[in-house]
Design a protein around this motif. Sequence first.
Motif, PDB file in Angstrom:
ATOM      1  N   ASN A 283       3.401   6.351  11.535  1.00 40.63           N
ATOM      2  CA  ASN A 283       4.201   5.176  11.865  1.00 40.63           C
ATOM      3  C   ASN A 283       4.466   4.997  13.357  1.00 40.63           C
ATOM      4  O   ASN A 283       5.300   4.182  13.737  1.00 40.63           O
ATOM      5  N   ASP A 284       3.766   5.765  14.192  1.00 43.50           N
ATOM      6  CA  ASP A 284       3.971   5.591  15.630  1.00 43.50           C
ATOM      7  C   ASP A 284       3.524   4.184  16.034  1.00 43.50           C
ATOM      8  O   ASP A 284       2.404   3.762  15.707  1.00 43.50           O
ATOM      9  N   PRO A 285       4.381   3.437  16.727  1.00 41.89           N
ATOM     10  CA  PRO A 285       4.033   2.036  17.033  1.00 41.89           C
ATOM     11  C   PRO A 285       2.775   1.888  17.877  1.00 41.89           C
ATOM     12  O   PRO A 285       2.044   0.902  17.729  1.00 41.89           O
ATOM     13  N   HIS A 286       2.493   2.853  18.752  1.00 40.86           N
ATOM     14  CA  HIS A 286       1.291   2.747  19.583  1.00 40.86           C
ATOM     15  C   HIS A 286       0.035   3.000  18.760  1.00 40.86           C
ATOM     16  O   HIS A 286      -0.998   2.334  18.961  1.00 40.86           O
ATOM     17  N   LEU A 287       0.094   3.918  17.814  1.00 44.88           N
ATOM     18  CA  LEU A 287      -1.041   4.149  16.919  1.00 44.88           C
ATOM     19  C   LEU A 287      -1.266   2.929  16.030  1.00 44.88           C
ATOM     20  O   LEU A 287      -2.402   2.477  15.852  1.00 44.88           O
ATOM     21  N   LEU A 288      -0.175   2.382  15.492  1.00 45.78           N
ATOM     22  CA  LEU A 288      -0.299   1.210  14.631  1.00 45.78           C
ATOM     23  C   LEU A 288      -0.850   0.018  15.406  1.00 45.78           C
ATOM     24  O   LEU A 288      -1.629  -0.774  14.864  1.00 45.78           O
ATOM     25  N   ALA A 289      -0.444  -0.127  16.663  1.00 50.04           N
ATOM     26  CA  ALA A 289      -0.962  -1.231  17.473  1.00 50.04           C
ATOM     27  C   ALA A 289      -2.474  -1.116  17.637  1.00 50.04           C
ATOM     28  O   ALA A 289      -3.198  -2.117  17.545  1.00 50.04           O
ATOM     29  N   TYR A 290      -2.961   0.085  17.874  1.00 53.16           N
ATOM     30  CA  TYR A 290      -4.406   0.291  18.034  1.00 53.16           C
ATOM     31  C   TYR A 290      -5.149   0.023  16.726  1.00 53.16           C
ATOM     32  O   TYR A 290      -6.185  -0.660  16.715  1.00 53.16           O
ATOM     33  N   LEU A 291      -4.632   0.538  15.616  1.00 52.92           N
ATOM     34  CA  LEU A 291      -5.303   0.348  14.337  1.00 52.92           C
ATOM     35  C   LEU A 291      -5.276  -1.119  13.907  1.00 52.92           C
ATOM     36  O   LEU A 291      -6.237  -1.618  13.318  1.00 52.92           O
ATOM     37  N   ASP A 292      -4.188  -1.807  14.215  1.00 49.94           N
ATOM     38  CA  ASP A 292      -4.113  -3.236  13.923  1.00 49.94           C
ATOM     39  C   ASP A 292      -5.158  -3.997  14.728  1.00 49.94           C
ATOM     40  O   ASP A 292      -5.835  -4.886  14.200  1.00 49.94           O
ATOM     41  N   TYR A 293      -5.309  -3.644  16.004  1.00 48.56           N
ATOM     42  CA  TYR A 293      -6.335  -4.274  16.842  1.00 48.56           C
ATOM     43  C   TYR A 293      -7.728  -4.022  16.251  1.00 48.56           C
ATOM     44  O   TYR A 293      -8.555  -4.943  16.169  1.00 48.56           O
ATOM     45  N   ALA A 294      -8.003  -2.787  15.849  1.00 46.52           N
ATOM     46  CA  ALA A 294      -9.324  -2.451  15.308  1.00 46.52           C
ATOM     47  C   ALA A 294      -9.630  -3.296  14.074  1.00 46.52           C
ATOM     48  O   ALA A 294     -10.748  -3.813  13.917  1.00 46.52           O
ATOM     49  N   CYS A 295      -8.648  -3.475  13.202  1.00 45.94           N
ATOM     50  CA  CYS A 295      -8.863  -4.273  11.989  1.00 45.94           C
ATOM     51  C   CYS A 295      -9.074  -5.742  12.334  1.00 45.94           C
ATOM     52  O   CYS A 295      -9.963  -6.396  11.775  1.00 45.94           O
ATOM     53  N   ARG A 296      -8.282  -6.272  13.249  1.00 50.97           N
ATOM     54  CA  ARG A 296      -8.446  -7.674  13.622  1.00 50.97           C
ATOM     55  C   ARG A 296      -9.790  -7.905  14.294  1.00 50.97           C
ATOM     56  O   ARG A 296     -10.423  -8.947  14.114  1.00 50.97           O
ATOM     57  N   ASP A 297     -10.251  -6.925  15.058  1.00 47.44           N
ATOM     58  CA  ASP A 297     -11.511  -7.059  15.784  1.00 47.44           C
ATOM     59  C   ASP A 297     -12.705  -7.084  14.835  1.00 47.44           C
ATOM     60  O   ASP A 297     -13.655  -7.844  15.036  1.00 47.44           O
ATOM     61  N   ASP A 298     -12.675  -6.285  13.794  1.00 45.94           N
ATOM     62  CA  ASP A 298     -13.814  -6.213  12.865  1.00 45.94           C
ATOM     63  C   ASP A 298     -13.657  -7.124  11.653  1.00 45.94           C
ATOM     64  O   ASP A 298     -14.653  -7.639  11.139  1.00 45.94           O
ATOM     65  N   TYR A 299     -12.420  -7.308  11.196  1.00 45.49           N
ATOM     66  CA  TYR A 299     -12.205  -8.006   9.933  1.00 45.49           C
ATOM     67  C   TYR A 299     -11.470  -9.338  10.069  1.00 45.49           C
ATOM     68  O   TYR A 299     -11.344 -10.070   9.085  1.00 45.49           O
ATOM     69  N   GLY A 300     -10.933  -9.647  11.238  1.00 45.64           N
ATOM     70  CA  GLY A 300     -10.226 -10.902  11.424  1.00 45.64           C
ATOM     71  C   GLY A 300      -8.804 -10.904  10.916  1.00 45.64           C
ATOM     72  O   GLY A 300      -8.151 -11.950  10.908  1.00 45.64           O
ATOM     73  N   ALA A 301      -8.287  -9.760  10.484  1.00 45.28           N
ATOM     74  CA  ALA A 301      -6.911  -9.664   9.992  1.00 45.28           C
ATOM     75  C   ALA A 301      -6.403  -8.250  10.233  1.00 45.28           C
ATOM     76  O   ALA A 301      -7.188  -7.300  10.327  1.00 45.28           O
ATOM     77  N   GLY A 302      -5.081  -8.111  10.318  1.00 47.24           N
ATOM     78  CA  GLY A 302      -4.480  -6.844  10.691  1.00 47.24           C
ATOM     79  C   GLY A 302      -4.271  -5.885   9.543  1.00 47.24           C
ATOM     80  O   GLY A 302      -4.639  -6.132   8.388  1.00 47.24           O
ATOM     81  N   LEU A 303      -3.633  -4.765   9.865  1.00 43.22           N
ATOM     82  CA  LEU A 303      -3.495  -3.674   8.903  1.00 43.22           C
ATOM     83  C   LEU A 303      -2.568  -4.017   7.739  1.00 43.22           C
ATOM     84  O   LEU A 303      -2.593  -3.358   6.705  1.00 43.22           O
ATOM     85  N   HIS A 304      -1.728  -5.041   7.889  1.00 43.61           N
ATOM     86  CA  HIS A 304      -0.880  -5.458   6.777  1.00 43.61           C
ATOM     87  C   HIS A 304      -1.641  -6.341   5.784  1.00 43.61           C
ATOM     88  O   HIS A 304      -1.103  -6.662   4.724  1.00 43.61           O
ATOM     89  N   THR A 305      -2.862  -6.721   6.126  1.00 47.87           N
ATOM     90  CA  THR A 305      -3.647  -7.630   5.287  1.00 47.87           C
ATOM     91  C   THR A 305      -4.868  -6.960   4.670  1.00 47.87           C
ATOM     92  O   THR A 305      -5.175  -7.176   3.497  1.00 47.87           O
ATOM     93  N   VAL A 306      -5.586  -6.153   5.443  1.00 45.62           N
ATOM     94  CA  VAL A 306      -6.813  -5.549   4.923  1.00 45.62           C
ATOM     95  C   VAL A 306      -6.484  -4.341   4.061  1.00 45.62           C
ATOM     96  O   VAL A 306      -5.392  -3.767   4.135  1.00 45.62           O
ATOM     97  N   SER A 307      -7.444  -3.942   3.264  1.00 50.89           N
ATOM     98  CA  SER A 307      -7.235  -2.795   2.379  1.00 50.89           C
ATOM     99  C   SER A 307      -7.333  -1.482   3.139  1.00 50.89           C
ATOM    100  O   SER A 307      -7.902  -1.406   4.237  1.00 50.89           O
ATOM    101  N   ALA A 308      -6.772  -0.448   2.529  1.00 43.37           N
ATOM    102  CA  ALA A 308      -6.880   0.882   3.126  1.00 43.37           C
ATOM    103  C   ALA A 308      -8.338   1.332   3.165  1.00 43.37           C
ATOM    104  O   ALA A 308      -8.757   2.041   4.090  1.00 43.37           O
ATOM    105  N   TRP A 309      -9.123   0.938   2.154  1.00 43.41           N
ATOM    106  CA  TRP A 309     -10.555   1.263   2.185  1.00 43.41           C
ATOM    107  C   TRP A 309     -11.186   0.679   3.444  1.00 43.41           C
ATOM    108  O   TRP A 309     -11.942   1.363   4.145  1.00 43.41           O
ATOM    109  N   ALA A 310     -10.892  -0.586   3.750  1.00 45.53           N
ATOM    110  CA  ALA A 310     -11.467  -1.230   4.930  1.00 45.53           C
ATOM    111  C   ALA A 310     -10.999  -0.543   6.204  1.00 45.53           C
ATOM    112  O   ALA A 310     -11.788  -0.320   7.129  1.00 45.53           O
TER     113      ALA A 310
END
Length: 561
Positions: free
Chosen positions: A254-281
């Motif tokens: 739950n570290d905000p800096h880690l979550l910010a990076y993972l959210d960016y990675a999901c938006r960059d590849d999938y067009g949506a953030g970690l609250h939207t994409v699946s854990a598999w993705a």
Amino acid sequence: MGAGAVTPHTVRAELVEALGGSGGLRRRTLLAAGLPSATWPLAACRSGASLPPPATWAGSSPERGHRLRSPLPPLSSARPPRRAGALVLGGGVAGLSALRTLHAAGVQDAALLELEDSVGGNSRAHVLAGQACPVGAHYLPVPGLAAREVSEWLHEIGLMRFDALRGKSLPDERHLAHAPQERLWIDGHWQDGLLASTEGRPALAAQAQRFAQAVSQASHLGFAMPSQRAPFGAAHAALDAQTFAHWLQAQGLNDPHLLAYLDYACRDDYGAGLHTVSAWAGLHYFASRHGFKAPGTPLSEAEARSEGVFTWPEGNAWLVERLAAPLRAHLHPARTVLRVDEGKHGVDVWAWNEAKAELEHWQTPQVVMALPLFVSARVLANPLDALTKAVQGAHYAPWLVTHLQLSEALIDRPGMPPAWDSVAYAPAGSTSALGYVDNQHQSLRPDRGLHTGPGVISAYHALLESERAALYSQPAATWAQRVLADLRILHADIDDKVSAMALCRHGHAMRIPTPGTRSHPALAALRQQRGRIRFAHSELAGYSVFEEAFTLGWAAGQAAA
């Protein structure tokens, strides 16, 4: 968020309009002055504001796609039918790969129909001030072992070669992204990489290590690119049933800096953030390619090479040009497919010739539907039950790619020198901005790397689905101001240095891998479809990347040959 919701972006746009469209609303200036957002209108009312640069739409023709919403013209008005040994509908990477495979299998009279004036889909190029720039996709990671068809083709065109002395294939490093590749604007300076530095952040350092371990453990379950080359069992299904954010919370990450990076990675590849994409993705992003290395963990030579990405000023249009060139005589652009009707002895296809403003009729024994699934469902006279189910509840990400012509170099800030990819730090879920790519970064000019510009930079935004209607209804100038506002965070002098802007909008850029998408039985059924009509589009994988599209096109071409 509803269509009529008031957001910071709508407030900013209205304020800019009230100021005569000026570029004077500077978020950085206001924040530096310690002014809360409620006082921005007062602070922004100042003289000396520069005029906004001209902004125009480029890249796609939404009016053509929206032709499907209108009644069909009389089919009997079409000219006598043209015949093809096989017909590919859609000229994106999947369609081009399918046509290439059909020709390689001996179906020399196979043809392809494409909506736009040039093929490539999201991997086409635009030219601004003589500089080629990407309409969408702008890089391709060095493929892994599972993407064997992609790798074989890259060997054919010379991007990879087999080194007999080392016993392995190596990429042509001239086409890999030059260093430095990525930088992050955080705490008033540029830093290397897109994950916030762990220096002075012990919680981030600890959680990054734990996430690296979690990715390593997930890799043992089996992940691959393309995804169909890996097993999919109960553990995968459990990941696909929950959001990435939910999984991270359950892991205590739950570290905000880690979550910010993972959210960016999901938006960059999938067009949506970690609250939207699946854990598999979310895990697939890392486990199917190069994994996740916590800061401070050394990379082996093989790992460093696997993290390389091919890129060019025009993005993946460089690849499309080489994929399309041998097929040029069989490509028919500016054709809007209106109806596909499967009969007992073949398939009839009607398409509108946009250049000649007339209806065309094609007849063929085999069709490869390399169209987005929701388009296939609309044009097929009798859509399959699996197709209908596959598009029900599907989510698609709207994207905005903005090219900015810089008349002179931007003033850089402390820290890391200019890189290929520059991103502003933002907490997870707080922005749609993905930073910008410097299209001059791959050049060999003597001053490269010393500053950003003059030349063209390309800013990316993965928008909310609720913003799709506004993307089509609002003028380019309104969206240009939003883009400039986000870039001012990185470069306070951006307004004075931009001489022109070209904006490329994608209303349905890619399917979002929401929970349940990877395990959707209807997608599996369409991948295995037999008969005169086959399906080949990256959407069949539940998300959109080059490797998936190319491989799905290859498979459909093999089946239809």
